[in-house]
Scaffold this motif. Structure first.
Motif, PDB file in Angstrom:
ATOM      1  N   ALA A   1       2.791  12.395  43.249  1.00 43.38           N
ATOM      2  CA  ALA A   1       1.942  11.471  42.502  1.00 43.38           C
ATOM      3  C   ALA A   1       2.742  10.871  41.364  1.00 43.38           C
ATOM      4  CB  ALA A   1       0.704  12.182  41.961  1.00 43.38           C
ATOM      5  N   THR A   2       2.398   9.638  41.002  1.00 45.52           N
ATOM      6  CA  THR A   2       3.061   8.971  39.887  1.00 45.52           C
ATOM      7  C   THR A   2       2.044   8.684  38.787  1.00 45.52           C
ATOM      8  OG1 THR A   2       2.683   6.748  40.789  1.00 45.52           O
ATOM      9  CG2 THR A   2       4.734   7.865  41.419  1.00 45.52           C
ATOM     10  N   PHE A   3       2.558   8.537  37.588  1.00 47.78           N
ATOM     11  CA  PHE A   3       1.752   8.101  36.460  1.00 47.78           C
ATOM     12  C   PHE A   3       2.633   7.265  35.549  1.00 47.78           C
ATOM     13  CE2 PHE A   3       3.741  12.006  35.055  1.00 47.78           C
ATOM     14  CZ  PHE A   3       4.078  11.764  33.738  1.00 47.78           C
ATOM     15  N   GLU A   4       1.997   6.538  34.637  1.00 47.33           N
ATOM     16  CA  GLU A   4       2.735   5.708  33.687  1.00 47.33           C
ATOM     17  C   GLU A   4       2.660   6.311  32.295  1.00 47.33           C
ATOM     18  OE1 GLU A   4       1.008   1.860  33.990  1.00 47.33           O
ATOM     19  OE2 GLU A   4       1.959   1.388  35.914  1.00 47.33           O
ATOM     20  N   LEU A   5       3.806   6.431  31.677  1.00 48.65           N
ATOM     21  CA  LEU A   5       3.913   6.820  30.277  1.00 48.65           C
ATOM     22  C   LEU A   5       4.050   5.536  29.474  1.00 48.65           C
ATOM     23  CD1 LEU A   5       4.370   8.875  27.968  1.00 48.65           C
ATOM     24  CD2 LEU A   5       6.796   8.895  28.608  1.00 48.65           C
ATOM     25  N   LEU A   6       3.038   5.212  28.667  1.00 56.24           N
ATOM     26  CA  LEU A   6       3.014   3.975  27.899  1.00 56.24           C
ATOM     27  C   LEU A   6       3.419   4.245  26.465  1.00 56.24           C
ATOM     28  CD1 LEU A   6      -0.342   2.400  29.138  1.00 56.24           C
ATOM     29  CD2 LEU A   6       1.934   2.278  30.176  1.00 56.24           C
TER      30      LEU A   6
ATOM     31  N   LEU B   1       5.266  -5.010  18.256  1.00 50.30           N
ATOM     32  CA  LEU B   1       6.663  -5.450  18.234  1.00 50.30           C
ATOM     33  C   LEU B   1       7.355  -5.212  19.569  1.00 50.30           C
ATOM     34  CD1 LEU B   1       8.928  -6.527  16.346  1.00 50.30           C
ATOM     35  CD2 LEU B   1       9.389  -4.150  15.716  1.00 50.30           C
ATOM     36  N   TRP B   2       6.974  -4.115  20.236  1.00 50.01           N
ATOM     37  CA  TRP B   2       7.684  -3.675  21.449  1.00 50.01           C
ATOM     38  C   TRP B   2       6.754  -2.771  22.237  1.00 50.01           C
ATOM     39  CZ3 TRP B   2       8.861   1.129  23.375  1.00 50.01           C
ATOM     40  CH2 TRP B   2       9.947   1.273  24.248  1.00 50.01           C
ATOM     41  N   GLU B   3       6.876  -2.808  23.572  1.00 46.81           N
ATOM     42  CA  GLU B   3       6.083  -1.905  24.402  1.00 46.81           C
ATOM     43  C   GLU B   3       6.854  -1.565  25.669  1.00 46.81           C
ATOM     44  OE1 GLU B   3       2.595  -4.323  24.643  1.00 46.81           O
ATOM     45  OE2 GLU B   3       3.269  -5.387  26.441  1.00 46.81           O
ATOM     46  N   ALA B   4       6.485  -0.432  26.271  1.00 45.61           N
ATOM     47  CA  ALA B   4       7.207   0.029  27.456  1.00 45.61           C
ATOM     48  C   ALA B   4       6.284   0.800  28.382  1.00 45.61           C
ATOM     49  CB  ALA B   4       8.386   0.916  27.054  1.00 45.61           C
ATOM     50  N   GLU B   5       6.631   0.751  29.670  1.00 47.68           N
ATOM     51  CA  GLU B   5       5.965   1.549  30.703  1.00 47.68           C
ATOM     52  C   GLU B   5       7.056   2.277  31.487  1.00 47.68           C
ATOM     53  OE1 GLU B   5       4.118  -1.408  33.042  1.00 47.68           O
ATOM     54  OE2 GLU B   5       2.925  -2.200  31.389  1.00 47.68           O
ATOM     55  N   SER B   6       6.971   3.592  31.515  1.00 48.02           N
ATOM     56  CA  SER B   6       7.872   4.403  32.333  1.00 48.02           C
ATOM     57  C   SER B   6       7.056   5.022  33.459  1.00 48.02           C
ATOM     58  CB  SER B   6       8.531   5.500  31.496  1.00 48.02           C
ATOM     59  OG  SER B   6       9.466   4.970  30.593  1.00 48.02           O
ATOM     60  N   ARG B   7       7.435   4.753  34.694  1.00 46.14           N
ATOM     61  CA  ARG B   7       6.723   5.314  35.849  1.00 46.14           C
ATOM     62  C   ARG B   7       7.406   6.619  36.236  1.00 46.14           C
ATOM     63  NH1 ARG B   7       6.854   3.740  41.699  1.00 46.14           N
ATOM     64  NH2 ARG B   7       4.878   4.410  42.624  1.00 46.14           N
ATOM     65  N   MET B   8       6.621   7.694  36.232  1.00 51.42           N
ATOM     66  CA  MET B   8       7.142   9.031  36.456  1.00 51.42           C
ATOM     67  C   MET B   8       6.553   9.614  37.738  1.00 51.42           C
ATOM     68  SD  MET B   8       8.810   9.014  33.575  1.00 51.42           S
ATOM     69  CE  MET B   8       9.456  10.693  33.506  1.00 51.42           C
ATOM     70  N   LEU B   9       7.368  10.392  38.440  1.00 51.08           N
ATOM     71  CA  LEU B   9       6.937  11.047  39.674  1.00 51.08           C
ATOM     72  C   LEU B   9       6.897  12.551  39.466  1.00 51.08           C
ATOM     73  CD1 LEU B   9       6.470  11.304  42.804  1.00 51.08           C
ATOM     74  CD2 LEU B   9       8.968  11.293  43.035  1.00 51.08           C
ATOM     75  N   CYS B  10       5.782  13.166  39.884  1.00 51.71           N
ATOM     76  CA  CYS B  10       5.680  14.622  39.955  1.00 51.71           C
ATOM     77  C   CYS B  10       5.581  15.003  41.429  1.00 51.71           C
ATOM     78  CB  CYS B  10       4.476  15.141  39.169  1.00 51.71           C
ATOM     79  SG  CYS B  10       4.326  16.947  39.184  1.00 51.71           S
ATOM     80  N   ARG B  11       6.566  15.713  41.918  1.00 52.38           N
ATOM     81  CA  ARG B  11       6.558  16.128  43.318  1.00 52.38           C
ATOM     82  C   ARG B  11       5.483  17.196  43.558  1.00 52.38           C
ATOM     83  NH1 ARG B  11      11.410  14.851  46.137  1.00 52.38           N
ATOM     84  NH2 ARG B  11      13.093  14.054  44.796  1.00 52.38           N
ATOM     85  N   GLY B  12       4.922  17.191  44.746  1.00 49.34           N
ATOM     86  CA  GLY B  12       4.023  18.255  45.155  1.00 49.34           C
ATOM     87  C   GLY B  12       2.564  18.049  44.814  1.00 49.34           C
TER      88      GLY B  12
END
Length: 284
Positions: A127-132, A142-153
């Motif tokens: 499953a993936t989720f976004e860290l904002l 001023l700045w923003e980011a989205e990191s898409r992370m995967l958790c196996r299993g």
């Protein structure tokens, strides 16, 4: 989802958070917490200078476009090691990263960092989720980011949806550089990210890697430093997908399209092994 914001009076302490991360190895649920964390942080000139040196950024009076990740790291760690966060931090895989520089980041001495997680989705490997993450100064966003992370299993219902970045413009070689064996330790000192897979071959083997690999965000930062003359300083979105890891030591080649308001780039290793693909475009 409505975020339940919690404001901290100071940055979290990283050593304690690493202890928490090391002690949690099991998946405890399939629901993301609705809590978010906020904290005002100061920009340390010495740490900023060290970051520029490790990542190759010149001192042009602006925060490097990837530097807010460093300001946010402790807050992100606290969010991802909290009891209500269902996945173990160690073992999460950083699949992609998207940043938006909304205004020129000059003269930033103090800023408010906000972090939250959302958008849990099924993936072929878990499953993936976004860290904002967002950065605000006294004038606003001023700045923003989205990191898409995967958790196996992790098992979720639904069909996995994959987004693939492909280069649409002709690319030519910009530069190439060597990633030394100790770059993971160098980057850890300026970022606080002491994930064992980046520090040495011995510690990386404990997590199934034959040798240490470079931090994905170091690859992105080093790339953007080399593309400084290609990229706008503000009103720009820069997205990357991390493909095959850069094994240390290693050598990579950066390809990019011509400078302009939009463009594509690619980071390749030996035998044209693709390590990272990305593009930049105006913020919409």
């Amino acid at each position: 989802m409505i975020t339940d914001w919690h404001t901290l009076n100071r940055e979290p302490s990283l050593p304690g958070l690493y202890v928490q991360a090391a002690s949690r190895r099991k998946i405890t649920g399939t629901t993301l917490p609705d809590a978010g964390l906020r904290c005002w942080v100061d920009v340390d000139p010495k740490r900023l200078a060290a970051y520029r040196n490790v990542c190759g950024f010149a001192d042009n009076g602006l925060l490097p476009p990837t530097y807010p990740h460093i300001l946010a790291f402790a807050l992100q760690m606290q969010l991802l090691t909290a009891r209500d966060f269902p996945f173990p931090l160690l073992g999460l895989i950083h699949l992609s990263n998207r940043i938006r520089v909304l205004r020129p980041m000059g003269g930033v001495n103090r800023a408010r960092i906000s972090v939250q997680v959302q958008n849990l989705q099924p993936h072929a490997k878990g499953a993936t989720f976004e860290l904002l993450t967002t950065l605000d100064d006294q004038l606003g966003p001023l700045w923003e980011a989205e990191s898409r992370m995967l958790c196996r299993g992790v098992k979720l219902e639904g069909e996995p949806v994959e987004e693939v970045l492909t280069s649409m413009l002709p690319l030519s070689e910009v530069t190439r550089w060597k990633a030394p064996a100790d770059i993971g330790r160098q980057y850890a000192k300026v970022s606080g990210d002491y994930n064992p897979i980046h520090l040495s071959a011995m510690s990386a083997k404990l997590f199934g890697f034959p040798t240490a690999i470079a931090h994905g965000l170091w690859n992105k930062a080093r790339t953007l430093a080399a593309l400084t003359d290609h990229l706008p300083t503000a009103n720009v979105e820069i997205a990357v997908q991390f493909r095959k890891p850069v094994r240390l030591p290693g050598e990579v080649t950066l390809l990019a399209s011509a400078a302009g308001s939009s463009g594509d780039f690619q980071l390749l290793g030996a035998g044209d092994l693709e390590h990272m693909a990305g593009h930049w475009q105006p913020v919409t």
